[in-house]
Enzyme design. Structure first.
Site, PDB file in Angstrom:
ATOM      1  N   GLU A 179     -10.273   6.853   4.497  1.00  0.00           N
ATOM      2  CA  GLU A 179      -9.329   6.175   5.382  1.00  0.00           C
ATOM      3  C   GLU A 179      -9.534   6.609   6.835  1.00  0.00           C
ATOM      4  O   GLU A 179     -10.651   6.828   7.286  1.00  0.00           O
ATOM      5  CB  GLU A 179      -7.898   6.388   4.877  1.00  0.00           C
ATOM      6  CG  GLU A 179      -7.707   5.828   3.471  1.00  0.00           C
ATOM      7  CD  GLU A 179      -6.275   5.843   2.986  1.00  0.00           C
ATOM      8  OE1 GLU A 179      -5.358   6.046   3.806  1.00  0.00           O
ATOM      9  OE2 GLU A 179      -6.060   5.643   1.784  1.00  0.00           O
ATOM     10  N   ASP A 234       0.847  -1.179   0.000  1.00  0.00           N
ATOM     11  CA  ASP A 234       0.000   0.000   0.000  1.00  0.00           C
ATOM     12  C   ASP A 234       0.891   1.241   0.000  1.00  0.00           C
ATOM     13  O   ASP A 234       2.122   1.138   0.060  1.00  0.00           O
ATOM     14  CB  ASP A 234      -0.919  -0.028   1.232  1.00  0.00           C
ATOM     15  CG  ASP A 234      -2.191   0.786   1.041  1.00  0.00           C
ATOM     16  OD1 ASP A 234      -2.200   1.691   0.174  1.00  0.00           O
ATOM     17  OD2 ASP A 234      -3.174   0.525   1.753  1.00  0.00           O
TER      18      ASP A 234
END
Length: 652
Positions: free
Chosen positions: A542, A346
């Site tokens: 997020e 990521d």
């Protein structure tokens, strides 16, 4: 220390030895000594370059045009083997690098460092945000690869979490949680296919989707990115999405990515490694049984669907970062599940929360099984560090070959070596066909939570009042990962329809629709037949969406109360990325609808409100009654043992 006296004469040392070369040079006339010196220097440099040519690739020429790896008729395995055998160590490491577009020092670095992939992260878009400029930007980077020795094409990745949503003019589909509510595999596959076509039209060939997370706690800011907390539903819809993304288009396909591996959605509240977040990027403490029976199930489906890549999460499993776990990445994913694609990190995932140096972090993650690092910045340091680690025996070159072989295999398989990347099909971006599909997906995603014989609304209803922050705001109904990473607020997404617009388009000319943000209609002589309050969350992405008490905003609650004064019946439509705590309010509403984050087609919500199409959506995860119930286990058991407000699968 005493200084030398320059007046003293230099006394020869009887013990010093004069080399043969010194004697030899001394015989030359002075005018030839300089020439001889430069000849020696040139010879030394030549030897140095020869000895280092394997890594630097300076003396190597471009392979012949009839090389096996350039022949589309050859089996992929042979093409990979041939190309890998021609690559220097530095060229191999370059292929393992995934760099953010805005972090490229200059475009020539793509060929100079043999970079394997570029991505558009937050804000990494062309100066003019439209499909044509996106294509020109990406095409320019693809063309740069012809200046490299081996001319290996790049992958260009993007987070197309709900359509090609970074691009103005693209179709914005419902987020995954809405598609999960539809429970419709064929619909999910069609949405993925449409997204794939729009990506390909602008030159993107790698989609960082779908998310196979399993949200157990609505306080998490990424609930909406997942289809469900159910491993079976997650795996089934995830497989359909992957098949749709990777469907053949013009002799090639877009690479799909199953993310975020592993056990994301079960992080513990208050255990985040991030100083601002509360749960995202935190610690998961589930045991081996849960890993096998819940979290690996969707990835089994993804591997069965031949997913091209798997993205490793930023969380920890116990006290170990997942990115450092050879057990989870190599033993479980690659060996046990048989995954043959690319394992990618990521954003900044190799280094984020690492307690070691970057050099050691690279060693740990690559040895654990990482194939490509989303750096996304310091690619030059990555190249140096990995090269040094291989030379020092800290990383075996066989591990590098395995990683690069996986990357090359996917590039061959997806047709990058054999198709012309410079043929845009921009008419598919935001096409009428795709908008129609998106509207269908919106209607299929909506869940009817409560209905006291108010829905469907007659299109001939004389007076309809509309209120709330989500009524006339496409930015809010689209959520994050739309134009910007954290989303946008307002009605400036071209080709979109707000829910208010959809309502106005659904009624007959005899119906009067009025709108007020705060729900106040002071000039009403009598109560309207119907009031529709469309409440919403502000967009978030997020950990910035981690919230200790996910409820309806106070301004929206006031709008609902104001609407009750002016309307006989009140319907509340919730536009949100997760279930919100509504136990104290829902009893006073005549009807309630969960719309999730529908995207650009607000008309789809109007379709179900007015009965143009029936409600078919079912809750893809439990709807808690109170905060003490969190987290909720996969079997529906709450933390305090009490009953949820609505169980998974609820929908009238």
């Amino acid at each position: 220390m005493a200084k030398n006296n320059s007046n003293h004469k230099k006394i020869p040392n009887k013990n010093s030895k004069t080399t043969k070369s010194e004697n030899f040079i001394s015989k030359f006339p002075n005018k030839y000594k300089l020439i001889y010196f430069f000849l020696l220097l040139a010879a030394g440099l030549t030897v140095f370059f020869i000895l280092n040519s394997e890594d630097l690739g300076l003396q190597l020429e471009k392979p012949p045009k009839n090389s096996i790896y350039k022949q589309s008729s050859q089996p992929i395995e042979k093409r990979v083997e041939d190309l890998l055998s021609r690559m220097t160590l530095e060229e191999k490491i370059g292929q393992m690098s995934l760099v953010d577009k805005n972090s490229l020092v200059k475009i020539e670095d793509i060929s100079r460092y043999n970079l394997g992939a570029i991505l558009s992260g937050a804000g990494a878009k062309p100066d003019v945000n439209n499909p044509d400029e996106w294509f020109k930007m990406i095409d320019g980077m693809k063309r740069e690869t012809v200046n490299s020795r081996l001319e290996i094409p790049i992958l260009y990745g993007i987070d197309a979490n709900h359509g090609h949503s970074n691009v103005l003019g693209a179709t914005i589909f419902p987020h995954a949680i809405g598609l999960g509510a539809s429970g419709d595999n064929e619909l999910v596959k069609q949405v993925a296919e449409a997204t794939s076509k729009e990506l390909r039209a602008t030159g993107v060939n790698w989609d960082f989707s779908p998310s196979l997370d399993a949200p157990k706690d609505i306080r998490w800011g990424r609930v909406y990115e997942a289809f469900s907390d159910s491993p079976e539903l997650n795996g089934s819809l995830g497989r359909s999405y992957i098949e749709g993304v990777q469907s053949v288009v013009n002799d090639g396909y877009i690479l799909a990515t199953a993310k975020h591996y592993l056990a994301t959605g079960s992080m513990e509240w208050g255990e985040s490694n991030h100083k601002t977040f509360k749960i995202d990027q935190g610690k998961t403490s589930v045991n081996e049984t849960a890993l096998a029976n819940e979290y690996l199930i969707p990835y089994k489906e993804a591997v069965a669907a031949d997913v091209s890549s798997v993205m490793v999460s930023l969380n920890q499993w116990g006290d170990e970062r997942v990115i450092d776990s050879e057990y989870l990445i190599t033993e479980k994913l690659k060996n046990e599940l048989g995954f043959k694609g690319i394992v990618v990190s990521d954003w900044y995932g190799v280094y984020e929360y690492s307690k070691t140096s970057k050099y050691q972090a690279n060693i740990n993650s690559i040895n654990a099984g990482l194939d490509m690092a989303m750096l996304p910045y310091d690619y030059k340091d990555f190249l140096k560090d990995v090269r040094k680690a291989v030379k020092n025996g800290r990383i075996k070159e066989s591990r590098i070959d395995d990683a690069v072989g996986r990357i090359l295999y996917q590039k061959f398989k997806s047709g990058l070596f054999d198709t012309d990347p410079s043929v845009p099909d921009l008419k598919s971006v935001g096409s009428v066909v795709n908008h129609t599909l998106a509207r269908k997906a919106v209607a299929s995603s909506a869940v009817l939570l409560k209905n006291n014989s108010v829905i469907p609304i007659s299109v001939d209803t004389k007076n309809i009042l509309v209120a709330g922050s989500g009524a006339d705001n496409v930015g809010r109904q689209s959520g994050a990962w739309t134009i910007e990473w954290q989303g946008v607020d307002g009605n400036w997404i071209p080709g979109s329809t707000s829910i208010l617009q959809g309502i106005r388009q659904s009624v007959t000319q005899s119906s009067n629709v009025k709108y007020s943000l705060d729900g106040q209609f002071p000039n009403q002589s009598k109560k309207a037949d119907i009031g529709i309050a469309i409440v919403s969350e502000k967009p978030y992405a997020e950990g910035w969406g981690d919230k200790s008490n996910p409820t309806i905003d106070n301004d929206d609650l006031k709008a609902i109360e104001n609407l009750k004064i002016s309307a006989n019946k009140v319907i509340v439509v919730i536009v949100s990325g997760r279930p919100l705590l509504i136990t104290e309010q829902i009893n006073s509403w005549d009807a309630a609808v969960e719309a999730w984050l529908p995207g650009s087609e607000g008309g789809g919500i109007a379709d179900v409100l007015f009965g143009k199409v029936p409600f078919v959506g079912k809750l893809p995860l439990p709807w808690p009654a109170k905060i003490e119930q969190l987290p909720i286990k996969t079997n529906g058991v709450t933390s305090d043992g009490s009953s949820v407000l609505f169980k998974r699968g609820w929908g009238l």
